[in-house]
Design a protein around this motif. Structure first.
Motif, PDB file in Angstrom:
ATOM      1  N   SER A  42      -3.196 -10.725  -7.506  1.00  0.00           N
ATOM      2  CA  SER A  42      -3.522  -9.769  -8.554  1.00  0.00           C
ATOM      3  C   SER A  42      -3.093 -10.291  -9.923  1.00  0.00           C
ATOM      4  CB  SER A  42      -2.824  -8.434  -8.281  1.00  0.00           C
ATOM      5  OG  SER A  42      -3.098  -7.517  -9.313  1.00  0.00           O
ATOM      6  N   THR A  43      -3.962 -10.123 -10.887  1.00  0.00           N
ATOM      7  CA  THR A  43      -3.637 -10.541 -12.256  1.00  0.00           C
ATOM      8  C   THR A  43      -3.919  -9.430 -13.255  1.00  0.00           C
ATOM      9  OG1 THR A  43      -5.853 -11.449 -12.579  1.00  0.00           O
ATOM     10  CG2 THR A  43      -4.163 -12.963 -11.769  1.00  0.00           C
ATOM     11  N   SER A  44      -4.445  -8.313 -12.771  1.00  0.00           N
ATOM     12  CA  SER A  44      -4.875  -7.274 -13.711  1.00  0.00           C
ATOM     13  C   SER A  44      -3.962  -6.060 -13.767  1.00  0.00           C
ATOM     14  CB  SER A  44      -6.296  -6.818 -13.355  1.00  0.00           C
ATOM     15  OG  SER A  44      -6.315  -6.316 -12.032  1.00  0.00           O
ATOM     16  N   GLY A  45      -2.965  -5.978 -12.877  1.00  0.00           N
ATOM     17  CA  GLY A  45      -2.036  -4.848 -12.896  1.00  0.00           C
ATOM     18  C   GLY A  45      -0.889  -5.097 -13.860  1.00  0.00           C
ATOM     19  N   ALA A  46       0.100  -4.194 -13.803  1.00  0.00           N
ATOM     20  CA  ALA A  46       1.263  -4.322 -14.682  1.00  0.00           C
ATOM     21  C   ALA A  46       2.505  -3.810 -13.963  1.00  0.00           C
ATOM     22  CB  ALA A  46       1.046  -3.530 -15.959  1.00  0.00           C
ATOM     23  N   TRP A  47       3.622  -4.465 -14.216  1.00  0.00           N
ATOM     24  CA  TRP A  47       4.900  -4.013 -13.655  1.00  0.00           C
ATOM     25  C   TRP A  47       5.413  -2.826 -14.453  1.00  0.00           C
ATOM     26  CZ3 TRP A  47       6.731  -5.373  -9.120  1.00  0.00           C
ATOM     27  CH2 TRP A  47       6.341  -6.589  -8.559  1.00  0.00           C
ATOM     28  N   LYS A  48       5.827  -1.793 -13.764  1.00  0.00           N
ATOM     29  CA  LYS A  48       6.515  -0.629 -14.351  1.00  0.00           C
ATOM     30  C   LYS A  48       7.839  -0.537 -13.620  1.00  0.00           C
ATOM     31  CE  LYS A  48       2.748   1.133 -16.464  1.00  0.00           C
ATOM     32  NZ  LYS A  48       2.404   1.357 -17.734  1.00  0.00           N
ATOM     33  N   GLY A  49       8.850  -1.209 -14.143  1.00  0.00           N
ATOM     34  CA  GLY A  49      10.125  -1.302 -13.441  1.00  0.00           C
ATOM     35  C   GLY A  49       9.937  -2.135 -12.182  1.00  0.00           C
ATOM     36  N   ASN A  50      10.254  -1.552 -11.025  1.00  0.00           N
ATOM     37  CA  ASN A  50      10.112  -2.253  -9.747  1.00  0.00           C
ATOM     38  C   ASN A  50       8.848  -1.851  -8.999  1.00  0.00           C
ATOM     39  OD1 ASN A  50      12.458  -3.839  -9.876  1.00  0.00           O
ATOM     40  ND2 ASN A  50      13.708  -2.085  -9.329  1.00  0.00           N
ATOM     41  N   THR A  51       7.920  -1.241  -9.690  1.00  0.00           N
ATOM     42  CA  THR A  51       6.647  -0.822  -9.113  1.00  0.00           C
ATOM     43  C   THR A  51       5.525  -1.584  -9.802  1.00  0.00           C
ATOM     44  OG1 THR A  51       7.529   1.371  -8.666  1.00  0.00           O
ATOM     45  CG2 THR A  51       5.149   1.169  -8.707  1.00  0.00           C
ATOM     46  N   ILE A  67       0.969 -11.455  -6.303  1.00  0.00           N
ATOM     47  CA  ILE A  67       0.813 -11.207  -7.729  1.00  0.00           C
ATOM     48  C   ILE A  67       1.141 -12.498  -8.464  1.00  0.00           C
ATOM     49  CG2 ILE A  67       1.575  -9.831  -9.715  1.00  0.00           C
ATOM     50  CD1 ILE A  67       2.479  -7.696  -7.597  1.00  0.00           C
ATOM     51  N   LEU A  68       0.157 -13.037  -9.167  1.00  0.00           N
ATOM     52  CA  LEU A  68       0.343 -14.282  -9.924  1.00  0.00           C
ATOM     53  C   LEU A  68       1.058 -15.357  -9.103  1.00  0.00           C
ATOM     54  CD1 LEU A  68       1.259 -12.799 -13.407  1.00  0.00           C
ATOM     55  CD2 LEU A  68      -0.908 -13.808 -12.720  1.00  0.00           C
ATOM     56  N   ASN A  69       0.507 -15.637  -7.912  1.00  0.00           N
ATOM     57  CA  ASN A  69       0.979 -16.697  -7.014  1.00  0.00           C
ATOM     58  C   ASN A  69       2.276 -16.408  -6.271  1.00  0.00           C
ATOM     59  OD1 ASN A  69      -1.189 -18.497  -7.387  1.00  0.00           O
ATOM     60  ND2 ASN A  69      -0.316 -19.159  -9.322  1.00  0.00           N
ATOM     61  N   ASP A  70       2.908 -15.274  -6.482  1.00  0.00           N
ATOM     62  CA  ASP A  70       4.130 -14.934  -5.758  1.00  0.00           C
ATOM     63  C   ASP A  70       3.877 -13.730  -4.860  1.00  0.00           C
ATOM     64  OD1 ASP A  70       6.061 -16.846  -6.854  1.00  0.00           O
ATOM     65  OD2 ASP A  70       5.721 -15.802  -8.738  1.00  0.00           O
ATOM     66  N   TRP A  71       4.584 -13.684  -3.733  1.00  0.00           N
ATOM     67  CA  TRP A  71       4.440 -12.592  -2.778  1.00  0.00           C
ATOM     68  C   TRP A  71       5.596 -11.610  -2.916  1.00  0.00           C
ATOM     69  CZ3 TRP A  71       0.318 -11.429   0.108  1.00  0.00           C
ATOM     70  CH2 TRP A  71      -0.643 -12.421   0.291  1.00  0.00           C
ATOM     71  N   TYR A  72       5.270 -10.330  -2.807  1.00  0.00           N
ATOM     72  CA  TYR A  72       6.248  -9.246  -2.879  1.00  0.00           C
ATOM     73  C   TYR A  72       5.984  -8.295  -1.714  1.00  0.00           C
ATOM     74  CZ  TYR A  72       6.648 -10.847  -7.704  1.00  0.00           C
ATOM     75  OH  TYR A  72       6.823 -11.610  -8.827  1.00  0.00           O
ATOM     76  N   TYR A  73       7.034  -7.567  -1.305  1.00  0.00           N
ATOM     77  CA  TYR A  73       6.836  -6.517  -0.306  1.00  0.00           C
ATOM     78  C   TYR A  73       7.217  -5.185  -0.946  1.00  0.00           C
ATOM     79  CZ  TYR A  73       6.559  -3.868   3.912  1.00  0.00           C
ATOM     80  OH  TYR A  73       6.181  -2.939   4.838  1.00  0.00           O
ATOM     81  N   PHE A  74       6.327  -4.211  -0.774  1.00  0.00           N
ATOM     82  CA  PHE A  74       6.534  -2.887  -1.362  1.00  0.00           C
ATOM     83  C   PHE A  74       6.793  -1.867  -0.260  1.00  0.00           C
ATOM     84  CE2 PHE A  74       4.254  -5.345  -4.443  1.00  0.00           C
ATOM     85  CZ  PHE A  74       4.852  -4.998  -5.642  1.00  0.00           C
ATOM     86  N   ASP A  75       7.774  -0.985  -0.485  1.00  0.00           N
ATOM     87  CA  ASP A  75       8.116   0.022   0.514  1.00  0.00           C
ATOM     88  C   ASP A  75       7.185   1.235   0.420  1.00  0.00           C
ATOM     89  OD1 ASP A  75       9.009   1.636  -1.624  1.00  0.00           O
ATOM     90  OD2 ASP A  75      11.132   1.264  -1.221  1.00  0.00           O
ATOM     91  N   ALA A  76       7.495   2.290   1.164  1.00  0.00           N
ATOM     92  CA  ALA A  76       6.645   3.486   1.225  1.00  0.00           C
ATOM     93  C   ALA A  76       6.508   4.181  -0.126  1.00  0.00           C
ATOM     94  CB  ALA A  76       7.196   4.469   2.257  1.00  0.00           C
ATOM     95  N   ASN A  77       7.484   3.988  -1.014  1.00  0.00           N
ATOM     96  CA  ASN A  77       7.426   4.591  -2.347  1.00  0.00           C
ATOM     97  C   ASN A  77       6.773   3.687  -3.384  1.00  0.00           C
ATOM     98  OD1 ASN A  77       8.782   6.999  -1.561  1.00  0.00           O
ATOM     99  ND2 ASN A  77      10.688   5.824  -1.540  1.00  0.00           N
ATOM    100  N   GLY A  78       6.323   2.489  -2.950  1.00  0.00           N
ATOM    101  CA  GLY A  78       5.694   1.559  -3.875  1.00  0.00           C
ATOM    102  C   GLY A  78       6.686   0.732  -4.671  1.00  0.00           C
ATOM    103  N   VAL A  79       7.945   0.691  -4.232  1.00  0.00           N
ATOM    104  CA  VAL A  79       8.994  -0.063  -4.934  1.00  0.00           C
ATOM    105  C   VAL A  79       9.137  -1.431  -4.262  1.00  0.00           C
ATOM    106  CG1 VAL A  79      11.450  -0.119  -5.516  1.00  0.00           C
ATOM    107  CG2 VAL A  79      10.194   2.045  -5.577  1.00  0.00           C
ATOM    108  N   ARG A  80       9.171  -2.487  -5.077  1.00  0.00           N
ATOM    109  CA  ARG A  80       9.326  -3.831  -4.505  1.00  0.00           C
ATOM    110  C   ARG A  80      10.713  -3.941  -3.880  1.00  0.00           C
ATOM    111  NH1 ARG A  80       9.458  -7.379  -9.948  1.00  0.00           N
ATOM    112  NH2 ARG A  80      11.365  -6.477 -10.740  1.00  0.00           N
ATOM    113  N   ARG A  81      10.761  -4.583  -2.733  1.00  0.00           N
ATOM    114  CA  ARG A  81      12.004  -4.745  -1.997  1.00  0.00           C
ATOM    115  C   ARG A  81      12.688  -6.042  -2.405  1.00  0.00           C
ATOM    116  NH1 ARG A  81      12.572  -2.428   3.061  1.00  0.00           N
ATOM    117  NH2 ARG A  81      14.600  -3.462   2.892  1.00  0.00           N
ATOM    118  N   THR A  82      13.998  -6.061  -2.249  1.00  0.00           N
ATOM    119  CA  THR A  82      14.792  -7.261  -2.456  1.00  0.00           C
ATOM    120  C   THR A  82      15.674  -7.449  -1.233  1.00  0.00           C
ATOM    121  OG1 THR A  82      16.544  -6.054  -3.602  1.00  0.00           O
ATOM    122  CG2 THR A  82      14.816  -7.024  -4.972  1.00  0.00           C
TER     123      THR A  82
END
Length: 162
Positions: A42-51, A67-82
């Motif tokens: 994805s290149t057309s979205g935007a980060w809003k904090g951790n979402t 997103i831009l060549n990197d992989w992220y995992y998002f939880d049930a609330n749409g928050v990226r996990r660490t």
């Protein structure tokens, strides 16, 4: 653009001068050769904090997103996990600073782990990250060292002593 599709393009020369244009007027279109296009996610979205908010306003939930060549995992609330993330039976380690999927050798909580360079999943058992060099990764994914595994001696550096 479908990341699994094969794309071709056609080109036809157009002359720079009037004489060139006249000469090339009847020129043929040439179809490109098979090429590989890299999908960068994805290149057309935007980060809003951790979402991550998609262009349409949606957010990825309970899923992986490139997103831009990197992989992220998002939880049930749409928050990226660490940190450590389990999906199905596999474990992954997400960078604590930015949530990007980490791969290869990683030193985490005073232990070495080997995360598959092509998929990111934590590996266990015998691995051979380079030709002729073997390591044993414990069931928790940490590298064994200074021990004996099934009759094979493991050095302090984690390598099988042949």
């Amino acid at each position: 653009m479908d990341k699994n599709a094969v794309y071709y393009y056609e080109v036809r020369a157009i002359g720079f001068t009037a004489d060139d244009r006249k000469y090339l007027k009847e020129g043929d279109n040439i179809t490109s050769q098979d090429i590989t296009m890299e999908y960068e996610g994805s290149t057309s979205g935007a980060w809003k904090g951790n979402t991550y908010v998609e262009e349409d306003g949606g957010t990825p939930r309970n899923s992986w997103k490139q997103i831009l060549n990197d992989w992220y995992y998002f939880d049930a609330n749409g928050v990226r996990r660490t940190g450590w993330v389990q999906t199905g039976i596999r474990w992954y380690y997400m960078n604590p600073a930015d949530g990007k999927l980490l791969t290869g050798w990683q030193f985490i909580n005073e232990k070495w782990y080997y995360l598959n360079p092509t998929g990111g999943e934590m590996l266990t058992g015998w691995i051979q990250p380079q030709p002729g060099i073997w390591y044993y990764m414990n069931s928790d994914g940490s590298m064994a060292s200074s021990t004996n595994i099934g009759g094979y001696q493991i050095g302090a550096d984690g390598k099988w002593i042949q």
